[in-house]
Design a protein around this motif. Structure first.
Motif, short mmCIF file in Angstrom:
data_model
loop_
_atom_site.label_atom_id
_atom_site.label_comp_id
_atom_site.label_asym_id
_atom_site.label_seq_id
_atom_site.Cartn_x
_atom_site.Cartn_y
_atom_site.Cartn_z
N GLY A 176 0.81 -1.21 0.00
CA GLY A 176 0.00 0.00 0.00
C GLY A 176 0.84 1.26 0.00
O GLY A 176 0.36 2.34 0.35
N LYS A 200 2.97 4.57 -1.22
CA LYS A 200 2.51 5.66 -2.06
C LYS A 200 2.95 5.50 -3.51
O LYS A 200 2.20 5.84 -4.44
N GLU A 235 0.72 2.86 -5.07
CA GLU A 235 -0.61 3.43 -5.29
C GLU A 235 -0.63 4.37 -6.49
O GLU A 235 -1.59 4.38 -7.27
N LYS A 276 -2.85 3.77 -9.84
CA LYS A 276 -3.87 4.79 -10.15
C LYS A 276 -3.72 5.32 -11.57
O LYS A 276 -4.71 5.59 -12.25
#
Length: 378
Positions: free
Chosen positions: A117, A119, A122, A126
């Motif tokens: 998880g 950054k 992510e 995304k």
């Protein structure tokens, strides 16, 4: 050895920061032996993909391309899809069946995407959608051969006039006169449907040393249509000529400061005759040229693509189990960095001329093309 054990071995190696790759020319000796027990098999890959899918809780989707077809020996092709972003990235490994550590790297990356998880992860998930093919050539992997064997409609190996089995290099089978193997048409159809924005192809190569040093090259960075060579500058008004160099420089920056990694540009030849490849018959070359075979790609979709070449292969018995962790990890780290750079747009900010100025390479004598050597002109 299972994938989990291999990954434990990788972590142990890298926590110690061992400088195993900084050796005499030719790299670490394996006395002509390769331990196949440490190599992930086709069945292992399937198990690990399913495990990753399950533990990812929906992040990683695993499926086959059975609707498009199967391999020459009737095996399914597996794809893992992860991410929800608009930047589609195609990652393929082990198109040559004896180049096995690339599969481990892709699986490790997928495991990270499914469980981390952080950054940076992510951000990647995304902004991008990744289509990962851990084993393009399952038949060749099982046979431990670079090529695969063509089969007839009855499932029997095809033979030539001398009674020898007919084999084909899948990395030379995307072309107007190609697509002899079922594998090629399956992946071409899927590529034309996905329409990726970028592609990365993972390979192995023989042993060599970084120019001007005594360091064994652990990874070479390449483009199948040579930057500033006969072909690439004319594609998309030179866009891919810059993008492919930017992609490779970004990877180089991410890896160059690791003591156990020695990175250079991919070249063929020996001595004072070194060449960069400009092979139009290659798979990722066809991607960049927007091949429209049999009207499957009528819009002539194309995308820039680069490749990684890790030292050693299992065919020649020159992969040592002690070095496998480093070789897997450099692919994992290079891929992860590149995906982050593409997700953030940092890749496009790189000076493409650093490809020639900073990444080590032997003096260039010319280009190796499909029709022979083209001397370089200054």
């Amino acid at each position: 050895m299972s994938f989990i054990v291999v990954m434990f071995f990788v972590s142990a190696l890298f926590s110690s920061q061992a400088n195993a790759a900084n050796t005499i020319p030719g790299g670490p000796s394996t006395n002509g032996n390769t331990s196949m027990d440490s190599m992930i098999t086709y069945d292992d890959m399937i198990k690990e993909l399913k495990k990753i899918e399950h533990t990812s809780k929906g992040k990683v989707e695993v499926f086959t391309l059975d609707e498009y077809g199967k391999s020459e020996q009737n095996r399914s092709f597996y794809v893992a899809k992860v991410g929800t972003g608009p930047i589609k990235i195609w990652v393929q490994a082990q198109i040559h069946g004896d180049e096995k550590l690339t599969t481990d790297a892709v699986l490790e990356l997928l495991m990270t995407f499914g469980s981390s998880g952080s950054k940076d992860i992510e951000k990647i998930l995304k902004e991008t959608t990744i289509y990962a093919i851990p084993m393009y050539n399952p038949d060749g992997s099982i046979m431990n051969t670079r090529t695969t064997v063509l089969h007839d409609e009855n499932g029997q190996p095809r033979v030539d006039n001398s009674g020898r089995a007919m084999t084909i290099d899948l990395n030379r089978d995307w072309g107007e006169n190609g697509f002899q193997a079922k594998e090629s048409l399956v992946f071409y159809k899927y590529w034309a449907e996905v329409k990726p924005v970028f592609a990365v192809d993972l390979h192995h190569q023989g042993f060599k040393t970084v120019y001007g040093t005594n360091d064994s090259t652990s990874m070479s960075l390449g483009v199948s249509l040579a930057p500033n060579g006969p072909t690439l500058p004319s594609i998309k008004d030179g866009l891919y000529n810059d993008l492919t160099r930017q992609m490779n420089v970004y990877v180089y920056d991410a890896l160059k400061d690791y003591g156990y990694m020695h990175i250079d540009r991919y070249q063929t030849g020996s001595g004072d005759k070194r060449y960069e490849i400009d092979i139009k018959g290659g798979v990722v070359s066809a991607m960049m040229m927007g091949l429209n075979y049999n009207n499957i790609n009528p819009t002539n979709h194309s995308n820039p693509a680069i490749f990684f070449e890790t030292k050693g292969n299992t065919r020649d018995g020159n992969l040592g189990q002690k070095s496998n962790g480093h070789l897997i990890k450099q692919n994992y780290l290079g891929l992860k960095a590149l995906l982050y750079g593409l997700a953030t747009g940092e890749v496009q900010k790189v000076n493409p001329n650093r490809w020639e100025e900073e990444i080590p390479a032997y003096p260039l004598a010319g280009y190796q093309t499909d029709s022979g050597i083209v001397p370089v002109s200054y």
